[in-house]
Design a protein around this motif. Structure first.
Motif, PDB file in Angstrom:
ATOM      1  N   ILE A  78       0.853  -1.194   0.000  1.00  0.00           N
ATOM      2  CA  ILE A  78       0.000   0.000   0.000  1.00  0.00           C
ATOM      3  C   ILE A  78       0.882   1.234   0.000  1.00  0.00           C
ATOM      4  N   GLY A  79       0.333   2.357  -0.430  1.00  0.00           N
ATOM      5  CA  GLY A  79       1.119   3.594  -0.488  1.00  0.00           C
ATOM      6  C   GLY A  79       2.285   3.398  -1.423  1.00  0.00           C
ATOM      7  N   GLY A  80       3.456   3.746  -0.950  1.00  0.00           N
ATOM      8  CA  GLY A  80       4.647   3.641  -1.779  1.00  0.00           C
ATOM      9  C   GLY A  80       4.982   2.209  -2.175  1.00  0.00           C
ATOM     10  N   SER A  81       4.424   1.255  -1.479  1.00  0.00           N
ATOM     11  CA  SER A  81       4.709  -0.146  -1.807  1.00  0.00           C
ATOM     12  C   SER A  81       3.690  -0.704  -2.803  1.00  0.00           C
ATOM     13  N   SER A  93       6.426  -4.300   1.669  1.00  0.00           N
ATOM     14  CA  SER A  93       6.200  -3.391   2.798  1.00  0.00           C
ATOM     15  C   SER A  93       7.544  -3.007   3.402  1.00  0.00           C
ATOM     16  N   LYS A  94       7.825  -1.739   3.370  1.00  0.00           N
ATOM     17  CA  LYS A  94       9.097  -1.274   3.925  1.00  0.00           C
ATOM     18  C   LYS A  94       9.219  -1.702   5.386  1.00  0.00           C
ATOM     19  N   THR A  95       8.168  -1.450   6.165  1.00  0.00           N
ATOM     20  CA  THR A  95       8.236  -1.738   7.597  1.00  0.00           C
ATOM     21  C   THR A  95       7.821  -3.171   7.923  1.00  0.00           C
ATOM     22  N   THR A 136       2.668  -2.759   8.297  1.00  0.00           N
ATOM     23  CA  THR A 136       1.489  -2.022   7.841  1.00  0.00           C
ATOM     24  C   THR A 136       0.271  -2.944   7.843  1.00  0.00           C
ATOM     25  N   GLN A 166       0.748  10.830  -3.846  1.00  0.00           N
ATOM     26  CA  GLN A 166       1.500  10.446  -2.655  1.00  0.00           C
ATOM     27  C   GLN A 166       2.857  11.140  -2.635  1.00  0.00           C
ATOM     28  N   GLU A 212       2.208  13.646   0.340  1.00  0.00           N
ATOM     29  CA  GLU A 212       2.765  13.075   1.573  1.00  0.00           C
ATOM     30  C   GLU A 212       4.094  13.760   1.901  1.00  0.00           C
ATOM     31  N   VAL A 265       0.117  10.653   8.804  1.00  0.00           N
ATOM     32  CA  VAL A 265      -0.714   9.468   8.546  1.00  0.00           C
ATOM     33  C   VAL A 265      -0.833   8.587   9.787  1.00  0.00           C
TER      34      VAL A 265
HETATM   35  O1  F6P Z   1       0.852   5.879   4.506  1.00  0.00           O
HETATM   36  C1  F6P Z   1       2.014   5.910   5.247  1.00  0.00           C
HETATM   37  C2  F6P Z   1       3.062   5.003   4.725  1.00  0.00           C
HETATM   38  O2  F6P Z   1       4.029   4.908   5.699  1.00  0.00           O
HETATM   39  C3  F6P Z   1       3.676   5.454   3.399  1.00  0.00           C
HETATM   40  O3  F6P Z   1       4.621   6.430   3.559  1.00  0.00           O
HETATM   41  C4  F6P Z   1       4.191   4.177   2.881  1.00  0.00           C
HETATM   42  O4  F6P Z   1       4.490   4.266   1.517  1.00  0.00           O
HETATM   43  C5  F6P Z   1       3.027   3.268   3.181  1.00  0.00           C
HETATM   44  O5  F6P Z   1       2.561   3.702   4.439  1.00  0.00           O
HETATM   45  C6  F6P Z   1       3.333   1.807   3.220  1.00  0.00           C
HETATM   46  O6  F6P Z   1       4.293   1.506   4.175  1.00  0.00           O
HETATM   47  P1  F6P Z   1       5.064   0.120   4.173  1.00  0.00           P
HETATM   48  O7  F6P Z   1       5.816   0.022   2.882  1.00  0.00           O
HETATM   49  O8  F6P Z   1       5.958   0.151   5.361  1.00  0.00           O
HETATM   50  O9  F6P Z   1       4.042  -0.975   4.261  1.00  0.00           O
END
Ligand code: F6P
Length: 550
Positions: free
Chosen positions: A158-161, A211-213, A216, A355, A359, A510
Motif C-alpha cells: 500500500i502507499g509507496g509499496s 512493505s518497507k516496515t 502495515t 503520494q 505526503e 498518517v
Molecule cells: O501511509 C504511510 C506510509 O508509511 C507510506 O509512507 C508508505 O508508503 C506506506 O505507508 C506503506 O508503508 P510500508 O511500505 O511500510 O508498508
C-alpha cells in the motif's frame, strides 16, 4: 550546506520574498500580451532534460519573475540542501535518516556513504538478486509448489509499496510479458484481494508482499488472507516458500510472517516509501518488463538526477517546475495543481504523484517545528486529459479558481497498436495542444460577438484564458522516459520542500488515523467499549453495529 537551514530567517521575512510580493502586486499581464510582445517567448521558455522537452512558456512569468524566483531559491539554499541529499546527509531530520533514492540508480562504481558505509554495492547486489529472480520467473524456471509455472504475480502493498509498481506497470504495459498476469492489491477492503485472485489458479500464483516496515496493517492482513487462500488450495505449509516473496527493510518481521529470508529482497531506511519503486519494491515491475528494461528505467532516473545536480539554475528543470509551483501557491493563492497526461498508459501517474507530492509537502510546521506562515504543498489531482475534458475541465476554463496544470504527451503511440488505432494518436495530441491553447489564450467577448452570438449569451461563452500550463513532450513513453518523468517530479517536490523549509521526507500526518483505527476496531468486531470516543464517532459505531447485524 552553505547556510544552516535551521538558522535561516523566516521565509516570508526574506527580502527575496518581499520582492516577489511586490512583483505579484504589479502583475497584470495576460498570456495573450506576453506572447504578443515577445516573439521569442515560445522558444526561450523551453528546458530540455534527457528526452523531455518542457515548454513553460504558457506560465504567468516573465524574465523578471524567473530571476526573482531563482533569487529566492538561492536565498533558501535549495542547491545546498540538494547537495546534502546527494551526499547522503541525514536531511530527513525528524526521522534522522539520509534521503538517498538517488543511490538506487547510481552506477555500480559510484561511492555514496551513509554512516561511513558505501551503499552502492548493496544496491547493486539487490538489483542482481532481483534480476536473477525475475529471469527465473519469466523463463518458467521458478515454479510453484506443484511444479506448475508461475503465470500470475500479485503485489500486495500500500502507499509507496503499491502506487509506484502499479503505476509503472500500467505505464509500461507495452513492454510487459503479456503471458503473465499482474495484479496489485492494496485496500484492506477484502473485495480488493477477492477480485484480484478470484479467477487465478493458486498453483500458478506468486505473491509479492511489499512493505518497507512489514508492519502495515493493510498489507499484513491481505498477505495473511492470501496465504490462507493459497494453503486452502495447496494444503501444504511448504507451498509458502514457492509462492511468497517479500520486499522489505525488516528481515525479522518477514521471517516472523513465515517467508523464507532467502526470498526477501532488501532495501534500506534511507529509501522513503514514496521514493521506493526503483528499489526492491519494483520487483513486480521487473518481472513484468524484464531486468534490461528495468535498468533502462533506472538510467532514465539517473539522467534527471545528473541534470538536477549539475544544470545551472536557469536551465534546471526540477528547479524551474518547483519554483513555478511556489509562484502560484504562495503568490496567486493557487490551492491545487493538475497533472493531466494525454496517455492512457499514464492512467495511474497522477495518483502516484499524489503520494509523492502530498505526503512529502503536506506539512504545516517548518524544519524547526514552528508553524509555517506560508502555504505549502498543493492538492495534486488529475486523470488522463481527454477524459478530464468531458468532466472537470469546465471548472479549469471558466471556474473561479486558478489551477496550474501540467500537460504530458508523446509524439508516438506504442508500436503494438494497429494502424487504425495509431492514427487516433494525432487526435489525442490535437486535444492536448488545443487545451493548452484554450487555457492560455481563451476567447474574448469580442471574438464571441464576432461569431454572431446573442449578447445575453456572450458572458457565458467567453473564456478569459490566462490559465497557466506547462507542456511536457517526449517522443515515446519508454522505460527511460518514465524514469525521467518520475525523477523530474521527485526533484520538483524536493525543491518546493527546500524553499518552504519543511521536512519533505517524513509522514507523521498518517499516524493518528492508523492508531485510532486500531482502537476503534474492537468496538466494531466485538462491541467493545472504546473509552474516550467522541459522541459522533460513538453513534456511527453503534449504527454500524446495528446495520451489520440486520
Ligand atoms: O501511509 C504511510 C506510509 O508509511 C507510506 O509512507 C508508505 O508508503 C506506506 O505507508 C506503506 O508503508 P510500508 O511500505 O511500510 O508498508
Amino acid at each position: 550546506m552553505s547556510d544552516s537551514v535551521s538558522d535561516s530567517p523566516k521565509l516570508t521575512r526574506r527580502p527575496q520574498w518581499a520582492a516577489l510580493e511586490d512583483h505579484r502586486a504589479e502583475w497584470h499581464a495576460h498570456l495573450r500580451d506576453l506572447f504578443a510582445s515577445d516573439s521569442g517567448r515560445a522558444e526561450r521558455y523551453v528546458v530540455r532534460v534527457g528526452d523531455l522537452r518542457i515548454d513553460y512558456s504558457k506560465n504567468l512569468v516573465t524574465d523578471e519573475t524567473l530571476a526573482l524566483l531563482q533569487e529566492l531559491a538561492t536565498a533558501t539554499d535549495v542547491f545546498g540542501l540538494r547537495d546534502a541529499m546527494f551526499r547522503g546527509e541525514k536531511i530527513n531530520i525528524t526521522e534522522d535518516r539520509a534521503v538517498l533514492h538517488t543511490a538506487l540508480r547510481a552506477p555500480a562504481g559510484a561511492v555514496i556513504e551513509v554512516d561511513g558505509e558505501n551503499v552502492v554495492p548493496k544496491v547493486h547486489a539487490v538489483l542482481d538478486q532481483m534480476s536473477d529472480f525475475a529471469r527465473r520467473v519469466r523463463s518458467g524456471e521458478w515454479t510453484g509448489h506443484t511444479g506448475k509455472r508461475i503465470r500470475n504475480v500479485v503485489n500486495i502493498g500500500i502507499g509507496g509499496s503499491d502506487l509506484g509498481p502499479a503505476m509503472a506497470y500500467e505505464a509500461l504495459r507495452a513492454y510487459t510479458d503479456r503471458s503473465l498476469t499482474f495484479r496489485f492489491v492494496s485496500n484492506v477492503d477484502g473485495a480488493d484481494l477477492h477480485e484480484a485472485v478470484r479467477d487465478l489458479d493458486p498453483a500458478e500464483t506468486l505473491f509479492i508482499v511489499a512493505s518497507k516496515t512489514f508492519t502495515t496493517i493493510e498489507t499484513i492482513t491481505n498477505a495473511t488472507s492470501a496465504r490462507t487462500w493459497l494453503l486452502e488450495a495447496l494444503g501444504d505449509e511448504k507451498a509458502v516458500a514457492r509462492h511468497f516473496v517479500a520486499l522489505s527493510t525488516n528481515g525479522q518481521k518477514v521471517t516472523e510472517f513465515g517467508i523464507d529470508p532467502d526470498n526477501m529482497f532488501e532495501f534500506w531506511d534511507w529509501v522513503g516509501g514514496r521514493y521506493s519503486y526503483d528499489s526492491a519494491i519494483g520487483l513486480s515491475l521487473m518481472i513484468a518488463i524484464g531486468p534490461d528494461r528495468f535498468q533502462e528505467m533506472l538510467d532514465g532516473f539517473r539522467i534527471v538526477d545528473e541534470h538536477f545536480r549539475n544544470a545551472p539554475a536557469e536551465a534546471n528543470a526540477p528547479l524551474l517546475l518547483g519554483l513555478l509551483g511556489v509562484w502560484y501557491g504562495n503568490f496567486f493563492d493557487a490551492q491545487s495543481h493538475a497533472v493531466l497526461p494525454y496517455s492512457h498508459y499514464l492512467s495511474k501517474f497522477t495518483a502516484y504523484l499524489q503520494q509523492l507530492d502530498m505526503e512529502s509537502n503536506g506539512k504545516s510546521v517548518d524544519r524547526d517545528g514552528h508553524p509555517v506562515q506560508w502555504q505549502t504543498g498543493p492538492v495534486v489531482w488529475g486523470t488522463p486529459g481527454t477524459n478530464g475534458q468531458h468532466a472537470y475541465y469546465q471548472l479549469i476554463h471558466q471556474g473561479t479558481k486558478l489551477i496550474p496544470a501540467d500537460l504530458i504527451g508523446f509524439a508516438r503511440p506504442v508500436d503494438e497498436l494497429s494502424d487504425e488505432l495509431k492514427a487516433q494518436h494525432d487526435l489525442l495530441m490535437a486535444n492536448l495542444f488545443a487545451q493548452g491553447q484554450a487555457l492560455a489564450f481563451g476567447k474574448t467577448a469580442d471574438e464571441v460577438r464576432a461569431e454572431g452570438v446573442a449578447e445575453a449569451q456572450v458572458p457565458h461563452r467567453t473564456f478569459k484564458g490566462n490559465h497557466p500550463t506547462t507542456t511536457i513532450l517526449a517522443k515515446d513513453l519508454t522505460p527511460s522516459v518514465l524514469g525521467q518523468l518520475i525523477a523530474l517530479y521527485e526533484h520538483k517536490v524536493f525543491v518546493q520542500g527546500a524553499v518552504w523549509n519543511i521536512d519533505s521526507f517524513d509522514q507523521w500526518g498518517v499516524e493518528l488515523g492508523k492508531v485510532l483505527a486500531k482502537r476503534v476496531e474492537p468496538a466494531l468486531t466485538e462491541g467493545a467499549d472504546v473509552p474516550g470516543l467522541d459522541s459522533s464517532t460513538a453513534a456511527l459505531v453503534a449504527t454500524y453495529r446495528e446495520l451489520k447485524e440486520v
